[in-house]
Scaffold this active site. Structure first.
Site, PDB file in Angstrom:
ATOM      1  N   CYS A  59      25.587  49.724  39.974  1.00 31.70           N
ATOM      2  CA  CYS A  59      26.265  48.425  40.040  1.00 31.70           C
ATOM      3  C   CYS A  59      25.457  47.402  39.244  1.00 31.70           C
ATOM      4  O   CYS A  59      24.222  47.424  39.246  1.00 31.70           O
ATOM      5  CB  CYS A  59      26.399  47.976  41.489  1.00 31.70           C
ATOM      6  SG  CYS A  59      27.365  46.472  41.688  1.00 31.70           S
ATOM      7  N   HIS A  83      32.560  42.276  43.869  1.00 30.77           N
ATOM      8  CA  HIS A  83      32.803  42.464  42.437  1.00 30.77           C
ATOM      9  C   HIS A  83      33.757  41.392  41.925  1.00 30.77           C
ATOM     10  O   HIS A  83      34.651  40.939  42.646  1.00 30.77           O
ATOM     11  CB  HIS A  83      33.381  43.858  42.175  1.00 30.77           C
ATOM     12  CG  HIS A  83      32.411  44.959  42.493  1.00 30.77           C
ATOM     13  ND1 HIS A  83      32.796  46.266  42.665  1.00 30.77           N
ATOM     14  CD2 HIS A  83      31.070  44.936  42.677  1.00 30.77           C
ATOM     15  CE1 HIS A  83      31.739  47.005  42.936  1.00 30.77           C
ATOM     16  NE2 HIS A  83      30.680  46.211  42.958  1.00 30.77           N
ATOM     17  N   ILE A 117      35.421  39.226  38.087  1.00 33.19           N
ATOM     18  CA  ILE A 117      35.526  38.943  36.650  1.00 33.19           C
ATOM     19  C   ILE A 117      35.645  37.429  36.531  1.00 33.19           C
ATOM     20  O   ILE A 117      36.460  36.820  37.232  1.00 33.19           O
ATOM     21  CB  ILE A 117      36.763  39.608  36.028  1.00 33.19           C
ATOM     22  CG1 ILE A 117      36.726  41.130  36.241  1.00 33.19           C
ATOM     23  CG2 ILE A 117      36.859  39.278  34.541  1.00 33.19           C
ATOM     24  CD1 ILE A 117      38.038  41.814  35.920  1.00 33.19           C
ATOM     25  N   HIS A 168      21.793  46.562  38.629  1.00 31.14           N
ATOM     26  CA  HIS A 168      20.939  46.015  39.687  1.00 31.14           C
ATOM     27  C   HIS A 168      20.917  46.898  40.947  1.00 31.14           C
ATOM     28  O   HIS A 168      20.406  46.490  41.979  1.00 31.14           O
ATOM     29  CB  HIS A 168      21.283  44.549  40.026  1.00 31.14           C
ATOM     30  CG  HIS A 168      22.708  44.270  40.385  1.00 31.14           C
ATOM     31  ND1 HIS A 168      23.371  43.169  39.897  1.00 31.14           N
ATOM     32  CD2 HIS A 168      23.587  44.898  41.191  1.00 31.14           C
ATOM     33  CE1 HIS A 168      24.607  43.148  40.387  1.00 31.14           C
ATOM     34  NE2 HIS A 168      24.757  44.179  41.188  1.00 31.14           N
ATOM     35  N   ASN A 169      21.475  48.116  40.853  1.00 28.84           N
ATOM     36  CA  ASN A 169      21.293  49.153  41.884  1.00 28.84           C
ATOM     37  C   ASN A 169      20.995  50.445  41.140  1.00 28.84           C
ATOM     38  O   ASN A 169      21.923  51.174  40.779  1.00 28.84           O
ATOM     39  CB  ASN A 169      22.573  49.367  42.712  1.00 28.84           C
ATOM     40  CG  ASN A 169      22.839  48.291  43.737  1.00 28.84           C
ATOM     41  OD1 ASN A 169      22.094  47.331  43.846  1.00 28.84           O
ATOM     42  ND2 ASN A 169      23.909  48.450  44.481  1.00 28.84           N
ATOM     43  N   HIS A 200      18.944  39.872  41.911  1.00 29.14           N
ATOM     44  CA  HIS A 200      20.226  40.248  41.302  1.00 29.14           C
ATOM     45  C   HIS A 200      21.318  39.234  41.566  1.00 29.14           C
ATOM     46  O   HIS A 200      22.418  39.364  41.049  1.00 29.14           O
ATOM     47  CB  HIS A 200      20.669  41.620  41.801  1.00 29.14           C
ATOM     48  CG  HIS A 200      21.396  41.617  43.117  1.00 29.14           C
ATOM     49  ND1 HIS A 200      20.917  40.974  44.240  1.00 29.14           N
ATOM     50  CD2 HIS A 200      22.581  42.192  43.487  1.00 29.14           C
ATOM     51  CE1 HIS A 200      21.773  41.164  45.237  1.00 29.14           C
ATOM     52  NE2 HIS A 200      22.779  41.891  44.815  1.00 29.14           N
ATOM     53  N   ALA A 235      22.468  35.555  44.365  1.00 28.25           N
ATOM     54  CA  ALA A 235      22.083  34.593  45.391  1.00 28.25           C
ATOM     55  C   ALA A 235      21.664  35.299  46.678  1.00 28.25           C
ATOM     56  O   ALA A 235      20.771  34.835  47.389  1.00 28.25           O
ATOM     57  CB  ALA A 235      23.248  33.643  45.664  1.00 28.25           C
ATOM     58  N   GLY A 236      22.316  36.416  46.993  1.00 28.45           N
ATOM     59  CA  GLY A 236      22.012  37.122  48.230  1.00 28.45           C
ATOM     60  C   GLY A 236      22.757  36.528  49.415  1.00 28.45           C
ATOM     61  O   GLY A 236      22.869  35.301  49.546  1.00 28.45           O
TER      62      GLY A 236
END
Length: 397
Positions: free
Chosen positions: A77, A163, A165, A270-271, A326, A328-329
């Site tokens: 991802c 996810h 766009i 980022h994974n 990766h 804001a969390g």
């Protein structure tokens, strides 16, 4: 800020955030990771929060071992972004048509293409390694081979959850295209299969958390996982590349008079797992909710659907294993967000953004995430900001 070091059983826990602000269950996960016999280092990003097995927002470096649950179930991802020649002055007053055209071109949620996308028909898409990539599918775990038809049709589709766009503007008024997605269902199937395989191995029976089960170097199980892991990471990269090409085609059609030009695409996982060398030692570095931020590396750190995102350049901080956050969390779980916020809250917090504002995406409301500006500020020794983006269109699954 620089990092704060918290004692761990086998390695110190380096934290680019205030440890007192980290939820107790996430801190316990970090302590559990630090007990692994194979661990060489653990870095914690400012967007850290509780995850399955390992926290999201952690970088785990091990010698001769890798933990599949520390990669996560969405293998590979990540993010892609591209700056265009368009500016705010080129945009129409009503952006709903643009959102609709994007959603028509790129399946979202659990959707997939009716037929596999032919990359040879996409403008500028690199096809040299396409056949070799699919040829290597024959080597993946038997348990998921029956998913190949679905995997080919999901290639170039968004998925759901966080996810997205986006059509964005930077502080100078330039238009950027950005998206966030991974390896779709095939990556999830592979991850879950290998997590199950790892849990059954003898050397994992006495771990403090069975979700931290590892594969060890020079074993058939590790070889099988590495093959499938790296294939799924490549799937995720191709998936984003195809979506970005489809996105660019939409923009070309919708802004035909402006003749948009696109700069090179910035892309980052980022994974994922990478083979890297630190202090003359070869390590397997797992980034779960973290990007590579080696010196000069470009990366993307998104906020939530109503705030903004950052294009960054890595500073090469070895203490973090050349990593950065990766995004804001989350500061609130999906279920908690649904209970705490309403669609009216969502409408207010996404004012000015052309996006879904219904109950199906309330769990993605900006208020469920940490402030992205604070997250960026906490890692000034890891990355420098290149551009700040604000979305004007956001497509969610």
């Amino acid at each position: 800020m620089s990092y704060v070091e918290v004692p761990g059983a086998n390695v110190p826990i380096r934290m680019w955030t205030d440890p007192s602000t980290v939820e107790d269950v996430a801190m316990q996960q970090l302590r559990n990771v630090a007990t692994l016999p194979w661990i060489e280092g653990l870095a914690v990003m400012p967007d850290v929060h509780y995850g399955k097995g390992a926290t999201v927002g952690s970088v785990i470096a091990m010698r001769g071992a890798v933990c599949p649950a520390a990669v996560g179930v969405d293998i590979g991802c990540g993010m892609s972004a591209v700056k265009t020649s368009l500016t705010a002055n080129d945009l129409p007053g009503d952006l709903s048509r643009l959102r609709s055209k994007i959603e028509q071109a790129i399946p979202v949620g659990r959707g997939m293409h009716d037929d596999p996308v032919d990359p040879g028909r996409l403008h500028g898409f690199p096809t040299a390694t396409w056949d070799d990539f699919w040829g290597r599918f024959v080597g993946v775990a038997e348990a998921v081979k029956f998913r190949q038809d679905r995997a080919t049709k999901q290639m170039g589709s968004l998925g759901s959850g966080n996810h997205f766009i986006e059509f964005c503007l930077d502080d100078t008024g330039s238009v950027w295209l950005m998206l966030h997605s991974g390896s779709r269902n095939i990556g999830k199937e592979l991850a879950e299969y290998h997590i199950g395989q790892a849990r059954s191995l003898p050397h994992n029976q006495n771990l403090v958390d069975r979700d931290l089960a590892v594969f060890i170097a020079d074993t058939p199980q590790m070889a099988a996982y590495r093959h499938d892991l790296f294939w799924a990471q490549e799937y995720a990269k191709y998936n984003r590349s195809i979506m970005m090409a489809l996105f660019q085609d939409v923009v070309r059609r919708e802004f035909k008079k402006a003749r948009p030009v696109f700069e090179p695409v910035i892309s980052c996982h980022h994974n994922y797992v990478a083979e890297e060398r630190y202090e003359d030692v070869d390590l397997l570095v797992t980034r779960k909710g973290a990007i590579r931020a080696g010196s000069g590396d470009y990366g993307i750190i998104p906020g939530s659907m109503g705030t903004g995102s950052y294009i960054v350049r890595g500073l090469g901080n070895a203490a973090s294993f050349n990593s950065a956050s990766h995004g804001a969390g989350r500061r609130m779980s999906r279920n908690a967000a649904k209970k705490h916020f309403s669609t009216r809250d969502l409408e207010e917090q996404t004012r000015g953004v052309e996006c879904r504002k219904d109950s199906g995406v309330v769990d993605e409301i900006p208020g469920a995430y940490k402030p992205i500006e604070k997250v960026i500020d906490q890692q000034r020794d890891l990355v420098e900001v290149v551009a700040r983006l604000k979305q004007v269109v956001c497509v969610k699954g």
